[in-house]
Design a protein around this motif. Sequence first.
Motif, short mmCIF file in Angstrom:
data_model
loop_
_atom_site.label_atom_id
_atom_site.label_comp_id
_atom_site.label_asym_id
_atom_site.label_seq_id
_atom_site.Cartn_x
_atom_site.Cartn_y
_atom_site.Cartn_z
N ASP A 121 80.28 -35.91 2.02
CA ASP A 121 81.28 -36.90 1.86
C ASP A 121 80.99 -38.11 2.92
O ASP A 121 81.30 -39.21 2.70
N HIS A 122 80.04 -37.67 3.98
CA HIS A 122 79.61 -38.75 5.05
C HIS A 122 78.43 -39.21 4.83
O HIS A 122 77.65 -40.04 5.72
N GLY A 123 77.83 -38.81 3.74
CA GLY A 123 76.56 -39.56 3.10
C GLY A 123 75.44 -38.56 3.41
O GLY A 123 74.34 -39.16 3.22
N LEU A 124 75.50 -37.40 3.97
CA LEU A 124 74.55 -36.72 4.43
C LEU A 124 73.79 -36.07 2.85
O LEU A 124 74.72 -35.33 2.04
N PRO A 125 72.52 -35.82 2.48
CA PRO A 125 72.09 -35.37 1.19
C PRO A 125 72.34 -34.02 1.09
O PRO A 125 72.42 -33.45 2.25
N VAL A 126 72.82 -33.49 0.09
CA VAL A 126 73.14 -32.10 -0.38
C VAL A 126 72.15 -30.90 0.27
O VAL A 126 72.58 -29.94 0.99
N THR A 127 70.63 -31.45 0.05
CA THR A 127 69.69 -30.52 0.42
C THR A 127 69.70 -30.51 1.80
O THR A 127 69.47 -29.42 2.77
N THR A 128 69.72 -31.63 2.71
CA THR A 128 69.78 -31.64 4.15
C THR A 128 71.02 -30.96 4.86
O THR A 128 70.68 -30.16 5.59
N ALA A 129 72.16 -31.23 4.09
CA ALA A 129 73.44 -30.17 4.64
C ALA A 129 72.99 -28.82 4.43
O ALA A 129 73.47 -28.05 5.17
N ALA A 130 72.70 -28.46 3.19
CA ALA A 130 72.53 -27.05 2.91
C ALA A 130 71.27 -26.34 3.83
O ALA A 130 71.28 -25.30 4.33
N SER A 131 70.09 -27.18 4.15
CA SER A 131 69.31 -26.98 5.15
C SER A 131 70.00 -26.51 6.68
O SER A 131 69.65 -25.52 7.24
N LEU A 132 70.81 -27.52 6.93
CA LEU A 132 71.53 -27.23 8.33
C LEU A 132 72.49 -25.71 8.17
O LEU A 132 72.40 -25.16 9.34
N LEU A 133 73.00 -25.58 6.97
CA LEU A 133 73.74 -24.43 6.93
C LEU A 133 72.87 -23.18 7.09
O LEU A 133 72.93 -22.06 7.77
N ALA A 134 71.32 -23.44 6.60
CA ALA A 134 70.57 -22.39 6.71
C ALA A 134 70.09 -22.21 8.19
O ALA A 134 70.09 -20.93 8.41
N VAL A 135 70.01 -23.23 8.89
CA VAL A 135 69.52 -23.14 10.09
C VAL A 135 70.60 -22.28 10.87
O VAL A 135 70.19 -21.54 12.02
N ILE A 136 71.71 -22.49 10.83
CA ILE A 136 72.77 -21.54 11.00
C ILE A 136 72.63 -20.20 10.98
O ILE A 136 72.67 -19.30 12.13
N GLY A 137 72.03 -19.90 10.04
CA GLY A 137 71.44 -18.47 9.67
C GLY A 137 70.32 -18.16 10.49
O GLY A 137 70.37 -16.71 11.02
N VAL A 138 69.53 -18.99 10.85
CA VAL A 138 68.34 -18.63 11.81
C VAL A 138 69.20 -18.17 13.23
O VAL A 138 68.63 -17.06 13.62
N PHE A 139 70.05 -18.83 13.71
CA PHE A 139 70.59 -18.39 15.10
C PHE A 139 71.65 -17.31 14.96
O PHE A 139 71.88 -16.63 15.77
N ASP A 140 72.22 -17.44 13.56
CA ASP A 140 73.24 -16.03 13.65
C ASP A 140 72.38 -14.78 13.70
O ASP A 140 72.99 -13.80 14.03
N ILE A 141 71.15 -14.62 13.01
CA ILE A 141 70.43 -13.64 13.39
C ILE A 141 70.20 -13.26 14.62
O ILE A 141 70.68 -12.03 15.28
N ALA A 142 69.66 -14.08 15.73
CA ALA A 142 69.71 -13.99 16.83
C ALA A 142 71.01 -13.58 17.69
O ALA A 142 71.18 -12.33 18.47
#
Length: 449
Positions: free
Chosen positions: A287-308
């Motif tokens: 909604d704020h103009g961020l591409p879907v793939t970029t937003a999904a990648s940010l959500l995936a990065v949450i997964g990186v730190f979620d593991i730790a």
Amino acid sequence: MTQTPRTSAVAPAAETAVPVPPDGGAGPRRPARPHRAWAVAAVTFVTIIGSAAFASLPGLLIDPLHGEFGWSRAMIGFAVSVNLALYGLTAPFAAALMDRFGIRRVVACALLTIALGAGLTVGMTQVWQLVLCWGVLVGLGSGSMALAFAATVANRWFVARRGLVTGILTAGGAAGQLVFLPLLSWITEHHGWRPAAATVACAALAVVPFVWLLLRDHPADAGVAPYGAAEFVPKPPPVTGAAGRALRALLHAARGGTFWLLAGAFAICGASTNGLVKTHFVPAAHDHGLPVTTAASLLAVIGVFDIAGTVASGWLTDRLSPRRLLAMYYGLRGLSLMFLPMLFSDTIHPSMVLFIVFYGLDWVATVPPTIALCREHYGENSAIVFGWVLAAHQIGAALVAYLGGVARDALGSYDVVWYTSGALCAVAALMSLVVRHRPVAAPVVAVTG
């Protein structure tokens, strides 16, 4: 204390090497072999990773389905909410079914159900088909693979390191999110949502052979004691009346305030993670103009730190008060959600990266201390009771998955949902602090390495 074998012909496998006498009469020292429990934990971890594909897709479906079919975000959110609710409501019965039919059979059937539901969505043209295939079938299958699966494996196979193992297995979902989110977002953007749904079906099918060939239901099946146990534990007979047992465990737990405090706090946990961020973060960022793939990648990065964060939470749960840990996790999560609406933009900036790191460390960190409190209060029924607590988690997630879409349709923004979830997290922190402590006898630990 010497382990007692299941029969006179079969002895439990050794957990450590036997020292060589000084005279050398015993020959060279044999290297210690890892306990079989670690192999089972590894298979469980891989299974959770492979099944995480179905949890990565809903947030990526909202905009494509809205664009192709004209379905409202509220209706798409409703299908996701059915999925999340059934995920939670199935969990306690799945834990009881594992006691009746075994972990391996239940998990294999669950993966096949997920594959069927995801595969059928490829040909859908009506919104009710989305509700049936993704909401009902995938919801039932995923509920049978819920966190009660990790809790059951940890409870059966481990006495020592239970908190750590629970954290590692819980992190498997985040690891799967890391693997699948960027892939599914790229497939969705370049080839459409149908190939992405087919990928989910294939991922679920690919895990089935690992489960069937390598997973074992109980340490006694491998002729060993649970890791860290001083004595061999015979395999209990199958428990009949799975549904009745699950309901009796609920009725017994619901008589005390502890259950309602844990369930209420975990409902807010689900609302602020699976229901809100996992479902609505990508469309909100878009909604704020961020591409879907970029937003999904940010959500995936949450997964990186979620593991730790989750593994660290499991380690801390073995050493610190789980009540205080939960209060800290919920409080920090609430603060981060309050600031999120101010961080959205059409580019990635340091403040958003800081939120991703902070939120990732906290995402599923609540699971190990919640399981520890269930184990402390409910003993042998702890996995089933945790299944009911998880049901509350998913009901909270389902409500926000739907209401978030309603708010976006009505207000044109998700801001009110972020602020409300942040305030609810403060309530969850207070609820966690008032859970009473129940002293339990410390288990006898035979192996510490």
